[in-house]
Design a protein around this motif. Structure first.
Motif, PDB file in Angstrom:
ATOM      1  N   THR A 128      -0.466 -13.189  48.304  1.00  0.00           N
ATOM      2  CA  THR A 128      -1.239 -14.385  48.637  1.00  0.00           C
ATOM      3  C   THR A 128      -1.229 -15.425  47.528  1.00  0.00           C
ATOM      4  O   THR A 128      -1.341 -16.623  47.813  1.00  0.00           O
ATOM      5  CB  THR A 128      -2.689 -14.012  48.973  1.00  0.00           C
ATOM      6  N   ALA A 129      -1.075 -15.021  46.263  1.00  0.00           N
ATOM      7  CA  ALA A 129      -1.038 -16.000  45.177  1.00  0.00           C
ATOM      8  C   ALA A 129      -0.563 -15.348  43.888  1.00  0.00           C
ATOM      9  O   ALA A 129      -1.122 -14.337  43.464  1.00  0.00           O
ATOM     10  CB  ALA A 129      -2.408 -16.633  44.954  1.00  0.00           C
ATOM     11  N   THR A 130       0.480 -15.927  43.284  1.00  0.00           N
ATOM     12  CA  THR A 130       0.965 -15.485  41.985  1.00  0.00           C
ATOM     13  C   THR A 130       1.676 -16.639  41.304  1.00  0.00           C
ATOM     14  O   THR A 130       2.269 -17.489  41.979  1.00  0.00           O
ATOM     15  CB  THR A 130       1.919 -14.279  42.110  1.00  0.00           C
ATOM     16  N   THR A 131       1.612 -16.695  39.994  1.00  0.00           N
ATOM     17  CA  THR A 131       2.375 -17.694  39.250  1.00  0.00           C
ATOM     18  C   THR A 131       3.721 -17.131  38.802  1.00  0.00           C
ATOM     19  O   THR A 131       4.508 -17.840  38.174  1.00  0.00           O
ATOM     20  CB  THR A 131       1.589 -18.177  38.017  1.00  0.00           C
ATOM     21  N   ASP A 132       4.009 -15.855  39.136  1.00  0.00           N
ATOM     22  CA  ASP A 132       5.261 -15.205  38.758  1.00  0.00           C
ATOM     23  C   ASP A 132       6.193 -15.134  39.963  1.00  0.00           C
ATOM     24  O   ASP A 132       5.998 -14.301  40.846  1.00  0.00           O
ATOM     25  CB  ASP A 132       4.973 -13.797  38.230  1.00  0.00           C
ATOM     26  N   PRO A 133       7.217 -15.983  40.039  1.00  0.00           N
ATOM     27  CA  PRO A 133       8.106 -15.951  41.204  1.00  0.00           C
ATOM     28  C   PRO A 133       8.849 -14.629  41.359  1.00  0.00           C
ATOM     29  O   PRO A 133       9.194 -14.231  42.475  1.00  0.00           O
ATOM     30  CB  PRO A 133       9.073 -17.111  40.946  1.00  0.00           C
ATOM     31  N   ARG A 156      15.284 -27.213  35.220  1.00  0.00           N
ATOM     32  CA  ARG A 156      16.277 -27.990  34.472  1.00  0.00           C
ATOM     33  C   ARG A 156      16.574 -29.331  35.128  1.00  0.00           C
ATOM     34  O   ARG A 156      17.085 -30.249  34.487  1.00  0.00           O
ATOM     35  CB  ARG A 156      17.568 -27.180  34.325  1.00  0.00           C
ATOM     36  N   ARG A 157      16.247 -29.463  36.402  1.00  0.00           N
ATOM     37  CA  ARG A 157      16.579 -30.680  37.147  1.00  0.00           C
ATOM     38  C   ARG A 157      15.370 -31.571  37.422  1.00  0.00           C
ATOM     39  O   ARG A 157      15.528 -32.750  37.719  1.00  0.00           O
ATOM     40  CB  ARG A 157      17.236 -30.295  38.483  1.00  0.00           C
ATOM     41  N   CYS A 158      14.178 -30.994  37.358  1.00  0.00           N
ATOM     42  CA  CYS A 158      12.971 -31.735  37.711  1.00  0.00           C
ATOM     43  C   CYS A 158      12.034 -31.822  36.507  1.00  0.00           C
ATOM     44  O   CYS A 158      11.534 -30.786  36.034  1.00  0.00           O
ATOM     45  CB  CYS A 158      12.256 -31.058  38.873  1.00  0.00           C
ATOM     46  N   PRO A 159      11.780 -33.006  35.981  1.00  0.00           N
ATOM     47  CA  PRO A 159      10.931 -33.135  34.790  1.00  0.00           C
ATOM     48  C   PRO A 159       9.472 -32.790  35.044  1.00  0.00           C
ATOM     49  O   PRO A 159       8.711 -32.599  34.093  1.00  0.00           O
ATOM     50  CB  PRO A 159      11.085 -34.609  34.413  1.00  0.00           C
ATOM     51  N   TYR A 160       9.057 -32.702  36.315  1.00  0.00           N
ATOM     52  CA  TYR A 160       7.652 -32.450  36.640  1.00  0.00           C
ATOM     53  C   TYR A 160       7.354 -30.963  36.791  1.00  0.00           C
ATOM     54  O   TYR A 160       6.196 -30.555  36.726  1.00  0.00           O
ATOM     55  CB  TYR A 160       7.280 -33.184  37.925  1.00  0.00           C
ATOM     56  N   LEU A 161       8.404 -30.149  37.004  1.00  0.00           N
ATOM     57  CA  LEU A 161       8.162 -28.741  37.289  1.00  0.00           C
ATOM     58  C   LEU A 161       7.805 -27.945  36.035  1.00  0.00           C
ATOM     59  O   LEU A 161       6.938 -27.077  36.086  1.00  0.00           O
ATOM     60  CB  LEU A 161       9.380 -28.124  37.989  1.00  0.00           C
ATOM     61  N   ARG A 162       8.471 -28.207  34.911  1.00  0.00           N
ATOM     62  CA  ARG A 162       8.180 -27.457  33.692  1.00  0.00           C
ATOM     63  C   ARG A 162       6.706 -27.549  33.285  1.00  0.00           C
ATOM     64  O   ARG A 162       6.066 -26.522  33.053  1.00  0.00           O
ATOM     65  CB  ARG A 162       9.086 -27.919  32.548  1.00  0.00           C
ATOM     66  N   PRO A 163       6.127 -28.754  33.179  1.00  0.00           N
ATOM     67  CA  PRO A 163       4.694 -28.796  32.810  1.00  0.00           C
ATOM     68  C   PRO A 163       3.803 -28.148  33.858  1.00  0.00           C
ATOM     69  O   PRO A 163       2.753 -27.583  33.519  1.00  0.00           O
ATOM     70  CB  PRO A 163       4.401 -30.290  32.662  1.00  0.00           C
ATOM     71  N   SER A 164       4.205 -28.189  35.137  1.00  0.00           N
ATOM     72  CA  SER A 164       3.420 -27.526  36.172  1.00  0.00           C
ATOM     73  C   SER A 164       3.440 -26.022  35.971  1.00  0.00           C
ATOM     74  O   SER A 164       2.398 -25.349  36.020  1.00  0.00           O
ATOM     75  CB  SER A 164       3.970 -27.884  37.556  1.00  0.00           C
ATOM     76  N   VAL A 165       4.635 -25.466  35.726  1.00  0.00           N
ATOM     77  CA  VAL A 165       4.763 -24.024  35.506  1.00  0.00           C
ATOM     78  C   VAL A 165       4.046 -23.616  34.225  1.00  0.00           C
ATOM     79  O   VAL A 165       3.321 -22.610  34.187  1.00  0.00           O
ATOM     80  CB  VAL A 165       6.251 -23.626  35.454  1.00  0.00           C
ATOM     81  N   ASP A 166       4.227 -24.375  33.166  1.00  0.00           N
ATOM     82  CA  ASP A 166       3.608 -24.034  31.878  1.00  0.00           C
ATOM     83  C   ASP A 166       2.084 -24.004  31.967  1.00  0.00           C
ATOM     84  O   ASP A 166       1.427 -23.234  31.247  1.00  0.00           O
ATOM     85  CB  ASP A 166       4.041 -25.033  30.804  1.00  0.00           C
ATOM     86  N   ARG A 167       1.523 -24.826  32.824  1.00  0.00           N
ATOM     87  CA  ARG A 167       0.066 -24.875  32.961  1.00  0.00           C
ATOM     88  C   ARG A 167      -0.461 -23.944  34.057  1.00  0.00           C
ATOM     89  O   ARG A 167      -1.646 -23.954  34.372  1.00  0.00           O
ATOM     90  CB  ARG A 167      -0.368 -26.314  33.257  1.00  0.00           C
ATOM     91  N   GLY A 168       0.430 -23.145  34.633  1.00  0.00           N
ATOM     92  CA  GLY A 168       0.011 -22.215  35.678  1.00  0.00           C
ATOM     93  C   GLY A 168      -0.375 -22.892  36.970  1.00  0.00           C
ATOM     94  O   GLY A 168      -1.181 -22.353  37.751  1.00  0.00           O
ATOM     95  N   PRO A 183      -1.868 -34.157  39.529  1.00  0.00           N
ATOM     96  CA  PRO A 183      -0.709 -34.193  40.431  1.00  0.00           C
ATOM     97  C   PRO A 183       0.352 -33.139  40.166  1.00  0.00           C
ATOM     98  O   PRO A 183       1.329 -33.061  40.908  1.00  0.00           O
ATOM     99  CB  PRO A 183      -0.136 -35.596  40.184  1.00  0.00           C
ATOM    100  N   LEU A 184       0.210 -32.308  39.131  1.00  0.00           N
ATOM    101  CA  LEU A 184       1.210 -31.288  38.854  1.00  0.00           C
ATOM    102  C   LEU A 184       1.018 -30.019  39.682  1.00  0.00           C
ATOM    103  O   LEU A 184       1.863 -29.127  39.661  1.00  0.00           O
ATOM    104  CB  LEU A 184       1.207 -30.924  37.367  1.00  0.00           C
ATOM    105  N   ALA A 185      -0.074 -29.915  40.420  1.00  0.00           N
ATOM    106  CA  ALA A 185      -0.309 -28.734  41.254  1.00  0.00           C
ATOM    107  C   ALA A 185       0.794 -28.620  42.302  1.00  0.00           C
ATOM    108  O   ALA A 185       1.217 -29.607  42.901  1.00  0.00           O
ATOM    109  CB  ALA A 185      -1.673 -28.820  41.921  1.00  0.00           C
TER     110      ALA A 185
END
Length: 209
Positions: free
Chosen positions: A7-12, A28-40, A77-79
């Motif tokens: 139902t919910a995990t931050t680990d793909p 590597r292709r999306c500048p918005y995804l890294r900060p989203s992942v890093d912040r959980g 907006p990074l959610a």
């Protein structure tokens, strides 16, 4: 009937061993995804589904989209929410299973600047630089905040109407997304699935991502 696996995990990798590598390829292709992942803030879930479950998948997308609207009010907006769909045995079955639920949700949530994407095993995509992207190991929906300048790279050509809504939308003003197309709020999204298909005919199901 769809069945929840996770139902919910931050680990793909908890969803599929190959998803961590795929997510890194996207980072590597999306500048918005890294900060989203890093912040959980990028959350994965997983469900079993099969042909005929499209109305329930649409209802699942609505539930996830509403959860994401609440999350971005709190976290910004990074959610992001990714929903893996397990069960389809081949690329074509996965594409067909995801296409209508994603298309309807995309139309409903574009006015509140929420983007709904769909990806399936074997899909061949290129990034904004024309470089081949890694095919995902499982089919999944991806819901995130719309970024018109970024999304316009493919939406302007493939889905110009959706692009126009994203660009002109007032942002998330808290509206009920069903009220304008149906005239009233909806308690059970699956119950209006067929009605919405008639209201939102796609330009081409074969090319709609």
């Amino acid at each position: 009937m769809i069945r929840p696996r996770i139902t919910a995990t931050t680990d793909p990798a908890a969803v599929h061993p190959g998803l961590a590598e795929h997510q890194n390829d996207m980072i590597r292709r999306c500048p918005y995804l890294r900060p989203s992942v890093d912040r959980g803030l990028t959350v994965w879930s997983a469900y079993d589904a099969e042909t005929g479950d499209q109305p329930e998948l649409f209802a699942l997308l609505v539930e996830s989209a509403e959860g994401l609207r609440a999350a971005r009010r709190e976290s910004g907006p990074l959610a992001c929410r990714n929903i893996a769909i397990l069960g389809p045995e081949d690329s074509d079955s996965a594409r067909k299973l995801l296409q209508w639920p994603a298309w309807l949700a995309r139309n409903l949530y574009a006015p509140v600047q929420l983007m709904v994407g769909r990806f399936w095993t074997g899909v061949e995509l290129v990034d904004s630089k024309g470089q081949a992207m890694m095919p995902p190991p499982v089919a999944f929906f991806s819901l995130r905040n719309a970024i018109p300048s970024k999304d316009g790279l493919f939406l302007a050509e493939k889905l110009p109407d959706i692009m126009a809504i994203l660009e002109q939308g007032p942002g998330d003003d808290g509206r009920d997304v069903f009220t304008e197309p149906l005239g009233q709020p909806v308690d059970d999204p699956a119950s209006v699935y067929t009605e919405l298909k008639a209201l939102f005919p796609p330009p081409s199901l074969a090319t709609t991502r």
